[in-house]
Design an enzyme around this catalytic site. Sequence first.
Site, PDB file in Angstrom:
ATOM      1  CE  LYS A 175      26.913  60.594  24.939  1.00 39.18           C
ATOM      2  NZ  LYS A 175      27.883  59.771  24.596  1.00 39.18           N
ATOM      3  CG  ASP A 203      25.330  55.040  30.101  1.00 37.07           C
ATOM      4  OD1 ASP A 203      25.410  56.002  29.418  1.00 37.07           O
ATOM      5  OD2 ASP A 203      26.433  54.397  30.093  1.00 37.07           O
TER       6      ASP A 203
END
Length: 369
Positions: free
Chosen positions: A72, A98
């Site tokens: 990410k 999250d």
Amino acid sequence: MNDFIINNCSNTLDNNLSNSILKSSNSYDFHTKQDYYNKTPLVNLDSLSNHLGLKNIFVKDESNRFGLNSFKVLGSTYAIHEILKKNPNIGVFCTATDGNHGKGMAWSAKKYNKKAIIYVPRDTSINRIKAIESYNADVYQLDLNYEETCIYASQKCDDNGWYLIQDASWDNYEEIPSYIMSGYLTHFKEIEIPSKTNLQSKFDVIFLQCGVGSWASSGIWYYLNNYKGVRPKIVLVEPEEACGVFESFKNGKRISPNTSFNTIMAGLNCGIPSKNAWEIIKNGCDAVIKISDSDVRTAMRQFYYPLGNDSQIISGESGAAGLAGLIKVLGFEKSNDLKKFLNLNNDSKILLFNTEGNTDPENFQNIIS
Ligand SMILES: Cc1ncc(COP(=O)(O)O)c(C=O)c1O
């Protein structure tokens, strides 16, 4: 009721903001010049592919990307770099997450000596929160789900003049998510770049796991843009309890699924697909399949306890979702439409992504032991 949908896609790319940002992206040049850059391995699981009756299973293993344990960070590093070029005086970056995106964003903000404020939904585990805090970010847990947390973070930015770095887009919020998608292009480029003399991909079928769909849409865009009609087939994989893309296909438009959002796949536990992502997904993904938590536990163990001489892969709950999708399709009856459509056989070359390592070490231990 089927757990999959086959999409008769148009293979076109809309002429919009995200397409033009993706087209002009120089994320690969940017990332490869950074002192923290590392290229993640493409692992060939020979014994597993033999066992499953396939020619090859390649896994792009993102369990160590820039010293973090998920891909990410590719998105937030590039987006923050692009935004600071335009406005170097930004003091505070903020996001909803999250887990993995927030960790990557906190890490990126710290690199530029900027403050990071991170909101997490009610289900985010304490280990994930601590991991984000370890990069000096202020983390606030809200009694909201992921989608509601995104809205909250966006409002906080409006109220306080902070800069929102969200990996999901909606009406009038499309530029930053497009930079994030552009950042993800780096690892697709690391895998293969077509040349004038060879426009053929090394793979027949690619499985991409989906939360809001930004990452998968970046992969779809890469293969559509570079390989046109000869691109591999692309299958998206979602948790059955958070299947925004599946439900959007079913309804013919982007919607939030009416599901429990009760899944161990924290990184994929999202609601409505990202606006930019959906525009690419609906035109360029071949199928979407839903998997259960139990499917993904099996896939994590498969990675952890390899067959024969295969390398061990440390894969978290969202990381193993692509393999879980592949195993699920292979388990279908011969007559199953998706199995026939993908034509999986002992000539098939498959690409999977382990998108995270053991990002929640406690859960990981429980699952593999
Ligand atoms: C490990 C992991 N894999 C896949 C994804 C899916 O990315 P996206 O939300 O862009 O669909 C995420 C998202 O956070 C993730 O953390």
